[in-house]
Motif scaffolding. Structure first.
Motif, PDB file in Angstrom:
ATOM      1  N   PRO A  18      -2.821  12.117  -8.577  1.00 52.94           N
ATOM      2  CA  PRO A  18      -3.241  10.748  -8.272  1.00 52.94           C
ATOM      3  C   PRO A  18      -2.107   9.957  -7.648  1.00 52.94           C
ATOM      4  CG  PRO A  18      -2.776  10.989 -10.613  1.00 52.94           C
ATOM      5  CD  PRO A  18      -2.670  12.362 -10.018  1.00 52.94           C
ATOM      6  N   LEU A  19      -2.479   9.015  -6.751  1.00 52.87           N
ATOM      7  CA  LEU A  19      -1.488   8.179  -6.087  1.00 52.87           C
ATOM      8  C   LEU A  19      -1.492   6.751  -6.627  1.00 52.87           C
ATOM      9  CD1 LEU A  19      -1.889   9.314  -2.384  1.00 52.87           C
ATOM     10  CD2 LEU A  19      -0.125   9.966  -4.011  1.00 52.87           C
ATOM     11  N   GLN A  20      -2.373   6.454  -7.582  1.00 58.00           N
ATOM     12  CA  GLN A  20      -2.451   5.096  -8.081  1.00 58.00           C
ATOM     13  C   GLN A  20      -1.125   4.711  -8.745  1.00 58.00           C
ATOM     14  OE1 GLN A  20      -4.557   7.566  -8.581  1.00 58.00           O
ATOM     15  NE2 GLN A  20      -6.624   6.867  -9.032  1.00 58.00           N
ATOM     16  N   GLY A  21      -0.764   3.475  -8.585  1.00 61.42           N
ATOM     17  CA  GLY A  21       0.400   2.972  -9.299  1.00 61.42           C
ATOM     18  C   GLY A  21       1.713   3.256  -8.622  1.00 61.42           C
ATOM     19  N   CYS A  22       1.728   3.865  -7.450  1.00 61.00           N
ATOM     20  CA  CYS A  22       2.978   4.187  -6.763  1.00 61.00           C
ATOM     21  C   CYS A  22       3.428   2.980  -5.948  1.00 61.00           C
ATOM     22  CB  CYS A  22       2.792   5.420  -5.877  1.00 61.00           C
ATOM     23  SG  CYS A  22       2.300   6.866  -6.819  1.00 61.00           S
ATOM     24  N   SER A  23       3.784   1.939  -6.621  1.00 59.86           N
ATOM     25  CA  SER A  23       4.046   0.666  -5.951  1.00 59.86           C
ATOM     26  C   SER A  23       5.314   0.679  -5.125  1.00 59.86           C
ATOM     27  CB  SER A  23       4.129  -0.446  -6.993  1.00 59.86           C
ATOM     28  OG  SER A  23       5.155  -0.158  -7.934  1.00 59.86           O
ATOM     29  N   LEU A  24       6.185   1.688  -5.313  1.00 61.38           N
ATOM     30  CA  LEU A  24       7.427   1.736  -4.563  1.00 61.38           C
ATOM     31  C   LEU A  24       7.261   2.382  -3.202  1.00 61.38           C
ATOM     32  CD1 LEU A  24       9.942   2.715  -7.388  1.00 61.38           C
ATOM     33  CD2 LEU A  24       9.528   0.462  -6.428  1.00 61.38           C
ATOM     34  N   TYR A  25       6.104   3.001  -2.926  1.00 55.55           N
ATOM     35  CA  TYR A  25       5.867   3.585  -1.615  1.00 55.55           C
ATOM     36  C   TYR A  25       5.721   2.469  -0.583  1.00 55.55           C
ATOM     37  CZ  TYR A  25       4.502   7.845  -4.154  1.00 55.55           C
ATOM     38  OH  TYR A  25       4.464   8.945  -4.970  1.00 55.55           O
ATOM     39  N   LYS A  26       6.191   2.705   0.620  1.00 54.82           N
ATOM     40  CA  LYS A  26       6.024   1.722   1.684  1.00 54.82           C
ATOM     41  C   LYS A  26       5.788   2.418   2.999  1.00 54.82           C
ATOM     42  CE  LYS A  26       9.495  -0.596   3.402  1.00 54.82           C
ATOM     43  NZ  LYS A  26       9.469  -0.171   4.805  1.00 54.82           N
ATOM     44  N   GLU A  27       5.280   1.670   3.972  1.00 54.26           N
ATOM     45  CA  GLU A  27       5.122   2.185   5.325  1.00 54.26           C
ATOM     46  C   GLU A  27       6.491   2.400   5.954  1.00 54.26           C
ATOM     47  OE1 GLU A  27       2.226   3.020   6.742  1.00 54.26           O
ATOM     48  OE2 GLU A  27       1.259   2.490   4.853  1.00 54.26           O
ATOM     49  N   ALA A  28       6.538   3.303   6.963  1.00 49.76           N
ATOM     50  CA  ALA A  28       7.809   3.559   7.644  1.00 49.76           C
ATOM     51  C   ALA A  28       8.334   2.276   8.269  1.00 49.76           C
ATOM     52  CB  ALA A  28       7.611   4.637   8.712  1.00 49.76           C
ATOM     53  N   GLY A  29       9.638   2.083   8.173  1.00 51.64           N
ATOM     54  CA  GLY A  29      10.282   0.895   8.706  1.00 51.64           C
ATOM     55  C   GLY A  29      11.575   0.654   7.952  1.00 51.64           C
ATOM     56  N   ILE A 176       5.461  16.862  15.900  1.00 56.62           N
ATOM     57  CA  ILE A 176       6.127  16.678  14.617  1.00 56.62           C
ATOM     58  C   ILE A 176       7.508  16.055  14.793  1.00 56.62           C
ATOM     59  CG2 ILE A 176       7.046  17.867  12.587  1.00 56.62           C
ATOM     60  CD1 ILE A 176       4.746  19.889  12.901  1.00 56.62           C
ATOM     61  N   ALA A 177       8.338  16.645  15.647  1.00 63.12           N
ATOM     62  CA  ALA A 177       9.694  16.107  15.835  1.00 63.12           C
ATOM     63  C   ALA A 177       9.690  14.673  16.360  1.00 63.12           C
ATOM     64  CB  ALA A 177      10.499  17.030  16.751  1.00 63.12           C
ATOM     65  N   PRO A 178       8.901  14.336  17.393  1.00 64.15           N
ATOM     66  CA  PRO A 178       8.888  12.932  17.857  1.00 64.15           C
ATOM     67  C   PRO A 178       8.420  11.945  16.784  1.00 64.15           C
ATOM     68  CG  PRO A 178       7.906  14.383  19.506  1.00 64.15           C
ATOM     69  CD  PRO A 178       8.097  15.203  18.272  1.00 64.15           C
ATOM     70  N   SER A 179       7.451  12.348  15.982  1.00 61.33           N
ATOM     71  CA  SER A 179       6.953  11.456  14.927  1.00 61.33           C
ATOM     72  C   SER A 179       8.027  11.207  13.876  1.00 61.33           C
ATOM     73  CB  SER A 179       5.704  12.058  14.278  1.00 61.33           C
ATOM     74  OG  SER A 179       4.661  12.192  15.218  1.00 61.33           O
ATOM     75  N   LEU A 180       8.748  12.257  13.497  1.00 66.48           N
ATOM     76  CA  LEU A 180       9.829  12.099  12.530  1.00 66.48           C
ATOM     77  C   LEU A 180      10.968  11.267  13.109  1.00 66.48           C
ATOM     78  CD1 LEU A 180       9.907  15.688  10.980  1.00 66.48           C
ATOM     79  CD2 LEU A 180       9.045  13.582   9.913  1.00 66.48           C
ATOM     80  N   ALA A 181      11.239  11.436  14.398  1.00 65.66           N
ATOM     81  CA  ALA A 181      12.281  10.633  15.050  1.00 65.66           C
ATOM     82  C   ALA A 181      11.933   9.146  15.010  1.00 65.66           C
ATOM     83  CB  ALA A 181      12.475  11.099  16.495  1.00 65.66           C
ATOM     84  N   GLU A 182      10.679   8.818  15.255  1.00 67.30           N
ATOM     85  CA  GLU A 182      10.242   7.417  15.209  1.00 67.30           C
ATOM     86  C   GLU A 182      10.418   6.834  13.814  1.00 67.30           C
ATOM     87  OE1 GLU A 182       9.430   5.318  17.467  1.00 67.30           O
ATOM     88  OE2 GLU A 182       9.333   6.654  19.207  1.00 67.30           O
ATOM     89  N   ILE A 183      10.159   7.650  12.798  1.00 68.96           N
ATOM     90  CA  ILE A 183      10.319   7.170  11.427  1.00 68.96           C
ATOM     91  C   ILE A 183      11.790   6.911  11.117  1.00 68.96           C
ATOM     92  CG2 ILE A 183      10.160   7.908   9.005  1.00 68.96           C
ATOM     93  CD1 ILE A 183       7.456   9.238   9.857  1.00 68.96           C
ATOM     94  N   LEU A 184      12.658   7.839  11.522  1.00 72.60           N
ATOM     95  CA  LEU A 184      14.095   7.635  11.293  1.00 72.60           C
ATOM     96  C   LEU A 184      14.601   6.410  12.040  1.00 72.60           C
ATOM     97  CD1 LEU A 184      15.558  11.269  11.443  1.00 72.60           C
ATOM     98  CD2 LEU A 184      14.863   9.936   9.444  1.00 72.60           C
ATOM     99  N   LYS A 188      16.474   3.082  10.562  1.00 70.92           N
ATOM    100  CA  LYS A 188      17.796   2.682  11.072  1.00 70.92           C
ATOM    101  C   LYS A 188      17.670   2.242  12.531  1.00 70.92           C
ATOM    102  CE  LYS A 188      21.658   4.844   8.640  1.00 70.92           C
ATOM    103  NZ  LYS A 188      22.517   3.650   8.652  1.00 70.92           N
ATOM    104  N   PRO A 189      17.077   1.093  12.791  1.00 70.39           N
ATOM    105  CA  PRO A 189      16.845   0.662  14.182  1.00 70.39           C
ATOM    106  C   PRO A 189      18.126   0.523  14.994  1.00 70.39           C
ATOM    107  CG  PRO A 189      16.383  -1.114  12.631  1.00 70.39           C
ATOM    108  CD  PRO A 189      16.555   0.109  11.818  1.00 70.39           C
ATOM    109  N   GLU A 190      19.231   0.231  14.315  1.00 70.77           N
ATOM    110  CA  GLU A 190      20.502   0.081  15.032  1.00 70.77           C
ATOM    111  C   GLU A 190      21.002   1.418  15.591  1.00 70.77           C
ATOM    112  OE1 GLU A 190      21.619   1.019  10.773  1.00 70.77           O
ATOM    113  OE2 GLU A 190      20.053  -0.098  11.826  1.00 70.77           O
ATOM    114  N   SER A 191      20.430   2.538  15.120  1.00 72.83           N
ATOM    115  CA  SER A 191      20.859   3.881  15.555  1.00 72.83           C
ATOM    116  C   SER A 191      19.773   4.583  16.369  1.00 72.83           C
ATOM    117  CB  SER A 191      21.234   4.733  14.337  1.00 72.83           C
ATOM    118  OG  SER A 191      22.267   4.134  13.596  1.00 72.83           O
ATOM    119  N   LYS A 192      18.797   3.820  16.870  1.00 76.49           N
ATOM    120  CA  LYS A 192      17.672   4.447  17.559  1.00 76.49           C
ATOM    121  C   LYS A 192      18.109   5.275  18.759  1.00 76.49           C
ATOM    122  CE  LYS A 192      13.148   3.572  19.616  1.00 76.49           C
ATOM    123  NZ  LYS A 192      12.057   2.581  19.853  1.00 76.49           N
TER     124      LYS A 192
END
Length: 330
Positions: A18-29, A176-184, A188-192
């Protein structure tokens, strides 16, 4: 495995995480925690994801893999120490699709805000149906009488997909690689610019790998093979090979005597003389089938790992597997 058993097992898996209660999860950013001057602490379920992220993140990331070399994600049991490692992560990356959903329970114990990323989410429209589906060729032949009783159960689970997406290097390069790069870069936007530069270099390496595999497969005199379990459907589809069958009808499920007999028959029909096993799983059954068809067993490795010579990076791992396919099919 009968359709009823498959459906009940799937229901158990889904209800166990179950994923309920996982309040520490957040969207990428960007995280609330200030990571300026420090590395992104990443935890992955399997080594191929870790190496892909290391290539993209470079010095900006510190990556830990939970699954040790030689272990199977289908049967894995996390340790207490690994739960502590996950609890300190900034980013958790897993495949999903039922392969490594055990990581979700660990992630729910996170001590701080954490980004949780499922790779399968990047691939809508690119994934294959999971094996076994609700009906298979031999199920139709041997279990027709069960169909009416189990049809309703399986109708609920047509969205269950094959999670072994990383075994297609071109899919890694393009999606896969481009999607992971966007998340990183979002964390760390200063290191994009650095992250995207790393991505470009890695994509060039992946393109070269893809071309190498394509050229190697052209020399194969046979295209059909039997694998121990369903790890190679994406690789086969990309490079024009055909998986005749898998020894395990479902991960961790020992094949029945009836299915073993069917495998021997299928091997004869398709002139299969090699069974591809894996180091994470016992090869005893594969050896039995190989003896019956007067063939041999070769070891493919979908996972690799640190310290495994020739399989200690994603690129080297896929080159190793291409060579094993070449030995079996050329």
């Amino acid at each position: 495995m009968s359709r009823r058993a498959f459906c009940l097992l799937f229901m158990f898996i889904m209800l166990s995480f179950p994923l309920q209660g996982c309040s520490l999860y957040k969207e990428a950013g960007p995280l609330k925690t200030n990571l300026a001057g420090s590395r992104i602490n990443i935890v992955t379920s399997i080594f191929p994801l870790a190496d892909i992220l290391q290539n993209i993140g470079g010095e900006l990331v510190e990556v830990t893999t939970l699954l040790s070399a030689g272990a199977s994600p289908h049967t894995y049991e996390p340790t207490v120490e690994q739960a502590r490692i996950v609890a300190r992560a900034d980013l958790i990356v897993y495949v999903g699709g039922g392969l490594d959903d055990w990581i979700l329970k660990l992630a729910s114990m996170a001590e701080k805000e954490v980004i949780l990323v499922e790779v399968m989410d990047f691939l809508e429209g690119f994934v294959l149906p999971h094996l076994p589906p609700c009906t298979t060729a031999h199920d139709e032949e041997h279990h027709e009488h069960e169909h009416e009783h189990e049809e309703d159960c399986c109708d609920h689970f047509h969205g269950f997909y094959d999670p072994h997406v990383w075994t297609d290097p071109f899919l890694v390069k393009e999606k896969i690689a481009p999607s992971l790069a966007e998340i990183l870069a979002g964390i760390k936007p200063e290191s994009k610019s650095e992250i995207m530069s790393n991505l470009k270099i890695f994509q060039e390496e992946l393109q070269a790998l893809h071309e190498e595999i394509t050229a190697a497969v052209r020399s194969f005199t046979r295209k059909h093979f039997i694998a121990y379990h369903s790890a190679w459907n994406y690789f086969a589809l990309r490079y024009g090979l055909e998986v005749v069958a898998n020894v395990e009808e479902f991960p961790g499920k020992e094949p029945s005597a009836k299915w073993l007999s069917e495998l021997v028959k299928l091997a004869g029909e398709h002139s299969v003389k090699v069974i591809f096993a894996e180091p994470q799983l016992s090869s005893k059954v594969a050896q039995v089938i190989a003896a019956e068809i007067e063939g041999k067993v070769l070891i493919l490795d979908p996972l690799g790992g640190v310290g495994l010579t020739g399989r200690d990076s994603y690129i080297r791992l896929m080159r190793y597997n291409t060579e094993i396919f070449k030995q079996g099919l050329q």
